[in-house]
Design a protein around this motif. Sequence first.
Motif, PDB file in Angstrom:
ATOM      1  N   GLU A  44       0.829  -1.190   0.000  1.00 58.10           N
ATOM      2  CA  GLU A  44       0.000   0.000   0.000  1.00 58.10           C
ATOM      3  C   GLU A  44       0.875   1.255   0.000  1.00 58.10           C
ATOM      4  O   GLU A  44       2.014   1.237   0.466  1.00 58.10           O
ATOM      5  CB  GLU A  44      -0.892   0.011   1.247  1.00 58.10           C
ATOM      6  N   ARG A  45       0.295   2.341  -0.529  1.00 60.73           N
ATOM      7  CA  ARG A  45       0.994   3.620  -0.455  1.00 60.73           C
ATOM      8  C   ARG A  45       1.007   4.070   1.000  1.00 60.73           C
ATOM      9  O   ARG A  45      -0.048   4.108   1.660  1.00 60.73           O
ATOM     10  CB  ARG A  45       0.288   4.645  -1.342  1.00 60.73           C
ATOM     11  N   GLU A  46       2.184   4.422   1.504  1.00 58.01           N
ATOM     12  CA  GLU A  46       2.310   4.770   2.912  1.00 58.01           C
ATOM     13  C   GLU A  46       2.844   6.181   3.100  1.00 58.01           C
ATOM     14  O   GLU A  46       3.632   6.681   2.285  1.00 58.01           O
ATOM     15  CB  GLU A  46       3.223   3.777   3.645  1.00 58.01           C
ATOM     16  N   PHE A  47       2.433   6.774   4.196  1.00 58.45           N
ATOM     17  CA  PHE A  47       2.858   8.118   4.552  1.00 58.45           C
ATOM     18  C   PHE A  47       4.323   8.101   4.966  1.00 58.45           C
ATOM     19  O   PHE A  47       4.762   7.226   5.709  1.00 58.45           O
ATOM     20  CB  PHE A  47       1.979   8.630   5.694  1.00 58.45           C
ATOM     21  N   VAL A  48       5.074   9.098   4.499  1.00 58.13           N
ATOM     22  CA  VAL A  48       6.480   9.252   4.864  1.00 58.13           C
ATOM     23  C   VAL A  48       6.656  10.443   5.794  1.00 58.13           C
ATOM     24  O   VAL A  48       7.263  10.344   6.857  1.00 58.13           O
ATOM     25  CB  VAL A  48       7.360   9.431   3.608  1.00 58.13           C
ATOM     26  N   GLY A  49       6.120  11.584   5.387  1.00 57.45           N
ATOM     27  CA  GLY A  49       6.244  12.776   6.200  1.00 57.45           C
ATOM     28  C   GLY A  49       5.468  13.922   5.603  1.00 57.45           C
ATOM     29  O   GLY A  49       5.016  13.856   4.460  1.00 57.45           O
ATOM     30  N   GLY A  50       5.297  14.988   6.386  1.00 60.45           N
ATOM     31  CA  GLY A  50       4.554  16.132   5.916  1.00 60.45           C
ATOM     32  C   GLY A  50       5.106  17.427   6.483  1.00 60.45           C
ATOM     33  O   GLY A  50       5.887  17.426   7.451  1.00 60.45           O
ATOM     34  N   ILE A  51       4.706  18.521   5.864  1.00 62.20           N
ATOM     35  CA  ILE A  51       5.134  19.845   6.308  1.00 62.20           C
ATOM     36  C   ILE A  51       3.958  20.790   6.159  1.00 62.20           C
ATOM     37  O   ILE A  51       3.276  20.801   5.145  1.00 62.20           O
ATOM     38  CB  ILE A  51       6.370  20.321   5.511  1.00 62.20           C
ATOM     39  N   THR A  52       3.715  21.572   7.192  1.00 64.37           N
ATOM     40  CA  THR A  52       2.588  22.498   7.150  1.00 64.37           C
ATOM     41  C   THR A  52       2.865  23.645   6.186  1.00 64.37           C
ATOM     42  O   THR A  52       4.006  23.859   5.750  1.00 64.37           O
ATOM     43  CB  THR A  52       2.307  23.043   8.549  1.00 64.37           C
ATOM     44  N   TRP A  53       1.808  24.406   5.885  1.00 62.20           N
ATOM     45  CA  TRP A  53       1.953  25.410   4.848  1.00 62.20           C
ATOM     46  C   TRP A  53       2.965  26.488   5.206  1.00 62.20           C
ATOM     47  O   TRP A  53       3.600  27.074   4.336  1.00 62.20           O
ATOM     48  CB  TRP A  53       0.593  26.034   4.523  1.00 62.20           C
ATOM     49  N   THR A  54       3.156  26.737   6.510  1.00 62.96           N
ATOM     50  CA  THR A  54       4.140  27.736   6.921  1.00 62.96           C
ATOM     51  C   THR A  54       5.568  27.214   6.837  1.00 62.96           C
ATOM     52  O   THR A  54       6.518  27.985   6.812  1.00 62.96           O
ATOM     53  CB  THR A  54       3.898  28.174   8.364  1.00 62.96           C
ATOM     54  N   GLY A  55       5.698  25.884   6.838  1.00 66.53           N
ATOM     55  CA  GLY A  55       7.021  25.282   6.876  1.00 66.53           C
ATOM     56  C   GLY A  55       7.589  25.164   8.283  1.00 66.53           C
ATOM     57  O   GLY A  55       8.674  24.620   8.475  1.00 66.53           O
ATOM     58  N   ILE A  56       6.850  25.645   9.258  1.00 62.56           N
ATOM     59  CA  ILE A  56       7.352  25.636  10.641  1.00 62.56           C
ATOM     60  C   ILE A  56       7.295  24.239  11.249  1.00 62.56           C
ATOM     61  O   ILE A  56       8.169  23.842  12.023  1.00 62.56           O
ATOM     62  CB  ILE A  56       6.544  26.622  11.503  1.00 62.56           C
ATOM     63  N   SER A  57       6.265  23.492  10.891  1.00 64.87           N
ATOM     64  CA  SER A  57       6.050  22.193  11.520  1.00 64.87           C
ATOM     65  C   SER A  57       6.209  21.057  10.516  1.00 64.87           C
ATOM     66  O   SER A  57       5.637  21.097   9.425  1.00 64.87           O
ATOM     67  CB  SER A  57       4.651  22.148  12.126  1.00 64.87           C
ATOM     68  N   THR A  58       6.985  20.049  10.905  1.00 60.40           N
ATOM     69  CA  THR A  58       7.126  18.833  10.106  1.00 60.40           C
ATOM     70  C   THR A  58       6.789  17.620  10.967  1.00 60.40           C
ATOM     71  O   THR A  58       6.869  17.679  12.205  1.00 60.40           O
ATOM     72  CB  THR A  58       8.550  18.683   9.556  1.00 60.40           C
ATOM     73  N   TYR A  59       6.404  16.539  10.324  1.00 62.50           N
ATOM     74  CA  TYR A  59       6.043  15.328  11.053  1.00 62.50           C
ATOM     75  C   TYR A  59       6.350  14.140  10.151  1.00 62.50           C
ATOM     76  O   TYR A  59       6.262  14.263   8.920  1.00 62.50           O
ATOM     77  CB  TYR A  59       4.571  15.346  11.493  1.00 62.50           C
TER      78      TYR A  59
END
Length: 124
Positions: A44-59
């Motif tokens: 399955e396609r799996e989540f790797v990471g994300g970044i909010t629109w401001t760029g301040i928060s990553t996960y």
Amino acid sequence: QVQLVESGGGLVQAGGSLRLSCAASGRTFSTYTMGWFRQAPGKEREFVGGITWTGISTYYADSVKGRFTISRDNAKNTVYLQMNSLNHEDTAVYYCAATRAVPRPVNKYEYDYWGQGTQVTVSS
């Protein structure tokens, strides 16, 4: 409407690094949360990471935390995925995606726009 184009994939030896880029069209790029996903053959396609629109928060997914880093340059309409200490399990097609869902979307169904993907192959 947002169009996404990934680049930077390729073949790398285990322990090596790659940086993927995702270029976006449209003047509203800076208003989207951006995510990176990957899909290995038969999985399955799996989540790797994300970044909010401001760029301040990553996960990040636990499997890549501490090895992968996401960043974005809203002036260039581009998001990046720096991948270090790659191993064979990281071999997959990597996709970037865009969403306005909040706060930290990790489910692929929460993302509205997708790139075509770029292949990353890690040789052991």
